[in-house]
Scaffold this active site. Structure first.
Site, short mmCIF file in Angstrom:
data_model
loop_
_atom_site.label_atom_id
_atom_site.label_comp_id
_atom_site.label_asym_id
_atom_site.label_seq_id
_atom_site.Cartn_x
_atom_site.Cartn_y
_atom_site.Cartn_z
N CYS A 187 -50.23 -72.80 -0.32
CA CYS A 187 -48.93 -73.45 -0.18
C CYS A 187 -47.90 -72.51 -0.79
CB CYS A 187 -48.98 -74.78 -0.94
SG CYS A 187 -47.39 -75.63 -1.03
N ASP A 205 -50.90 -83.60 -7.57
CA ASP A 205 -49.99 -82.47 -7.34
C ASP A 205 -49.31 -82.06 -8.65
OD1 ASP A 205 -47.57 -80.99 -5.93
OD2 ASP A 205 -49.02 -81.39 -4.34
N ASP A 206 -48.23 -81.35 -8.53
CA ASP A 206 -47.46 -80.82 -9.65
C ASP A 206 -47.21 -81.88 -10.74
OD1 ASP A 206 -45.78 -79.30 -11.16
OD2 ASP A 206 -44.31 -78.93 -9.57
N ASP A 215 -42.96 -78.29 3.80
CA ASP A 215 -42.57 -79.48 3.03
C ASP A 215 -41.88 -80.49 3.93
OD1 ASP A 215 -43.62 -78.73 0.67
OD2 ASP A 215 -41.75 -78.28 -0.35
N ASP A 271 -39.50 -31.02 30.64
CA ASP A 271 -38.63 -30.47 29.61
C ASP A 271 -37.61 -31.55 29.27
OD1 ASP A 271 -36.86 -29.21 28.02
OD2 ASP A 271 -36.44 -27.53 29.38
N ASN A 306 -43.54 -71.39 -5.50
CA ASN A 306 -42.28 -72.01 -5.12
C ASN A 306 -41.04 -71.14 -5.26
OD1 ASN A 306 -42.88 -74.75 -4.18
ND2 ASN A 306 -43.92 -74.85 -6.15
N ASP A 310 -49.98 -73.23 -5.12
CA ASP A 310 -48.59 -73.23 -4.67
C ASP A 310 -47.85 -71.98 -5.14
OD1 ASP A 310 -46.27 -74.23 -3.56
OD2 ASP A 310 -46.28 -76.12 -4.66
N LYS A 329 -54.91 -77.06 -4.57
CA LYS A 329 -53.73 -76.64 -3.81
C LYS A 329 -53.03 -75.56 -4.64
CE LYS A 329 -49.37 -78.61 -2.08
NZ LYS A 329 -48.62 -79.89 -2.05
C1 DGJ Z 1 -43.91 -77.36 -3.06
C2 DGJ Z 1 -44.99 -77.90 -2.21
O1 DGJ Z 1 -44.82 -77.51 -0.88
C3 DGJ Z 1 -45.03 -79.41 -2.35
O2 DGJ Z 1 -45.98 -79.96 -1.49
C4 DGJ Z 1 -45.33 -79.74 -3.78
O3 DGJ Z 1 -46.60 -79.30 -4.11
C5 DGJ Z 1 -44.29 -79.11 -4.69
N1 DGJ Z 1 -44.15 -77.72 -4.44
C6 DGJ Z 1 -44.64 -79.32 -6.12
O4 DGJ Z 1 -43.81 -78.67 -6.98
#
Ligand code: DGJ
Length: 731
Positions: A530, A370-371, A552, A53, A484, A482, A480
């Site tokens: 990413c 990349d970007d 990064d 209880d 951000n 991403d 890749k």
């Molecule tokens: C964040 C990523 O982690 C980097 O490696 C790179 O790709 C940048 N963005 C590009 O804007």
């Protein structure tokens, strides 16, 4: 069959090779959790539940004034709501009549071969050689007809149980889910448990924290719309004395990439309860009559062989059962060079070809642009969303650029950030209503960008179509993907006011649909995830991405910690890791040895390297290839914890047949005239002889000696020296 139902005792025993999980249809048809741990027979463990209880712990009405039966004091398999259990709960539902209650009792169960799948959410799959059975248990509330189905897929060889929950509205009015967790896990004695989580921040993801459970609710959560840098959707509950080798460890990895929540409570009787699932903050999900709602899956494992035992089970499982891409196991991943830290936004086709030419001498096999290659993208103020080639930069066109790179004998990779949009973009000008922005307010900017409402079908279709067009226009080998920024301003112009509580989860479902439409339709492209580094590194993402950019932060010494923390769950072959120009005092060879604890690649301007450096890189790229299988598929052992005050850090990869091993040692601070340091190996065959090479000496020792006495590490060397010891069994 790994799932046994004992009709007379009403117990379900779920057996993997080395573990048993038991539950039982108990008093008044409530389902009790009885056991999770090392293998036991199918005996009924309900003798473990003692009833007293318990003052101020209520009793269900139909327990007929039996004061010793309280849901507040007994281990449950899934919780009720407002039935006298005051602990954290796994469900909060507002019924059609406005009440908040759920009284789920067992009504039926089924067992079938193979794992369950979920509506719009990723799950693990079974390979031909896997034995996998699934149990579904249906709980129903007799008043509201709301049903909760508990799903368990038992991966026998892997010692993993995948769980999730499906809610079905069997009533005739709409219900609202305010909280629906993927599982509930009760421990009869939680007093000696520690909670391990992987908190962090941008550039410092997946650090390790361990704390004892105390009598309050411990929360590990992300409310950022992504699984986040700040917390990973993984926790472990481990015995207080558990270490790398010994002690009971329970791991829980949520397969979800949005805001999540894990709560652990040590209750008044020292029982522990854990729930984990979609974060209930800003969440309210209507389910219409006849409709279902599926939660994300969770991957649970148990090992009594310490943290290392738990991690190795996850590593095997992630390598085998999450991602069907040929790049996971069958096709060797190329050594890549990424242009980001080499050129940021300032490159053109000529520069890329120059980088490729220089990098070839380093043993690099793939150039990743990349970007900055698309739309009007010269900095981070513009261009996102405009997925067409910027011909001012890529003057020869993408197809031709890729051809030129291919002619050098190299593969080509490209970058996207699909979910985002810049205000200065054609996409935003055409569809300002596609962004997440609360009416009457301005959306929060982050990295000068806004978030697309990826929960909307037309947004998903645009992304699938525009990105696939680029992928199909050239010989692209790698992408890749991403992301951000975190997600704010939850609002969808496609949903009415009363349904805005769906937006966050719909975003994640929409994202998975976009990824299905791009990634699953391109089996010959290797995809790396990413999110500003490792901000969305989770097991759901790994069903799409064969690897994930860890951080990064490419500073090698920081990466010692990052890899250590990540390895609690993620195998080496999933952790993106590059050699860069960061930390010039650390030799290239040491940077490479650390990057080899991940997927290995370069992130620097190859055209600026000296001949000697190019040659050193070539040697390291060759080493990566030489030890590829050992590194990617071996059993991983954390040998020294970099979070402690140590003079050196070390880890080891042992071949499955124990015929060879790779032990990497990085000296971080060998004090002057200090003691001799030894590294004790693990996982070797005790009675086999191994040759050891790696510091200029070559000698032979038994596995036993190497594990109990260790490898002596030369000490008169500069800090940040790397030793890569190769151990090879004789005969
Ligand atoms: C964040 C990523 O982690 C980097 O490696 C790179 O790709 C940048 N963005 C590009 O804007």
């Amino acid at each position: 069959m790994s799932i046994l139902y004992n009709e007379s005792k009403k117990t379900f025993s779920l057996h993997t090779f080395r573990t048993t999980y038991q539950l039982k249809i108990g008093n008044l048809n409530y389902v009790n959790h009885l056991y999770y741990g090392s293998t036991i027979h199918d005996e009924d463990l309900s003798f473990l539940i003692r009833r007293y209880d318990r003052g101020f712990s209520g009793n269900p009405y139909d327990s007929l004034k039996e004061r010793t039966f309280s849901l507040d004091a007994q281990p449950q398999e899934f919780t009720t709501q407002q039935q006298g259990d005051f602990r954290i709960n796994s469900i909060e539902v507002q019924n059609a009549d406005g009440s908040f209650s759920f009284d789920g009792r067992y009504v039926s169960h089924t067992v079938y071969k193979g794992p369950f799948t979920l509506n719009g959410l990723p799950t693990a799959f079974a390979r031909e050689t896997d034995t996998v059975d699934t149990l579904e248990i249906v709980l129903e509330d007799a008043v509201t007809k709301v049903r909760v189905t508990l799903l368990y897929s038992v991966f026998e060889e892997a010692d993993v149980i995948m769980r999730a929950v499906r809610v079905h509205n069997g009533g005739d009015g709409e219900i609202k889910l305010k909280r629906i967790m993927s599982f509930n896990m009760d421990y009869m004695n939680g007093k000696n448990l520690d909670l391990i989580s992987l908190p962090g921040r941008y550039g410092q993801e997946r650090q390790v924290e361990r704390q004892p459970l105390t009598h309050h609710v411990h929360k590990v959560r992300s409310g950022r719309g992504i699984s986040s840098h700040q917390q990973n959707p993984f926790i472990a509950l481990v015995e207080r004395n558990a270490n790398e080798e010994y002690g009971e460890c329970y791991g829980f990895a949520l397969m979800y990439s949005g805001s999540f929540l894990a709560e652990v409570e040590l209750d008044q009787y020292d029982q522990a309860r854990l729930v984990m699932g979609i974060n209930d903050r800003l969440f309210s999900y209507p389910v219409a009559p006849g409709e279902d709602f599926d939660t994300p899956a969770v991957l649970m494992t148990y090992s009594h062989k310490g943290l290392g035992g738990m991690s190795r089970k996850y590593h095997n499982f992630i390598r085998n059962n999450l991602n069907k891409s040929k790049f996971v196991r069958d096709v060797k991943r190329p050594v890549l060079i990424n242009t980001w830290e080499a050129a940021f936004f300032t490159f053109d086709d000529v520069k890329l070809v120059e980088i490729a030419k220089a990098a070839k001498g380093m043993g690099v096999e793939m150039v990743v642009m990349d970007d900055g290659w698309f739309g009007k993208r010269d900095d981070d103020n513009s261009g996102l969303g405009d997925w067409y080639v910027n011909e001012k930069k890529i003057k020869c066109g993408l197809t031709e650029l890729v051809r030129q790179i291919n002619d050098l004998g190299m593969k080509f990779g490209i970058w996207f950030e699909p979910e985002m949009v810049s205000e200065d973009s054609d996409l935003y000008r055409a569809h300002p209503d596609w962004v997440m922005e609360i009416p009457g307010r301005h959306a929060v900017r982050s990295r000068n960008q806004l978030v697309l409402d990826v929960g909307r079908k037309e947004v998903q279709d645009y992304l699938i179509e525009s990105i696939n067009r680029i992928l199909d226009s050239a010989n692209i080998y790698y992408v890749k993907w991403d992301d951000n920024r975190a997600i704010t301003d939850l609002w969808s112009n496609s949903l009415p006011a009363e349904r805005q509580g769906e937006v966050s989860h719909r975003y994640v479902l929409g994202l998975y649909r976009v990824m299905d439409g791009i990634i699953k339709t391109h089996p010959n492209i290797m995809f790396e995830g990413c999110a500003g580094g490792g901000g969305r590194f989770d097991t759901a993402m790994l069903t799409y991405f064969v690897q994930y950019w860890s951080s990064d932060n490419t500073k090698p010494l920081d990466n010692l910690k990052l890899h250590y923390g990540s390895s609690f769950l993620y195998p080496t072959c999933t952790m993106g890791a590059h050699v860069s120009n960061a930390s010039p005092m650390v030799p290239l060879e040491t940077k490479a040895a650390i990057a080899m604890c991940g997927t290995f690649g370069y992130e620097l301007d190859a055209t600026k390297l000296k001949k000697k450096e190019i040659q050193a890189c070539k040697r390291m790229s060759n080493l990566y290839h030489k030890y590829y299988d050992l590194n990617f598929f071996g059993d991983y052992y954390r040998l020294v914890n970099p979070f402690e005050q140590v003079n050196l850090v070390a880890w080891e990869s042992v071949a499955k047949d124990r015929s060879e091993a790779l032990v990497t040692v990085i000296t971080v601070n060998l004090t002057m005239n200090g003691p001799q340091e030894y590294i004790k190996c693990r996982g070797l065959e005790p009675n086999r002889l191994y040759t050891i090479e790696g510091d200029g000496e070559k000698y032979t020792a038994s596995g036993m000696a190497l594990m109990h006495a260790g490898i002596p590490v030369p000490r008169e060397v500069p800090d940040f020296t790397a030793f890569i010891y190769h151990l090879k069994a004789i005969g």
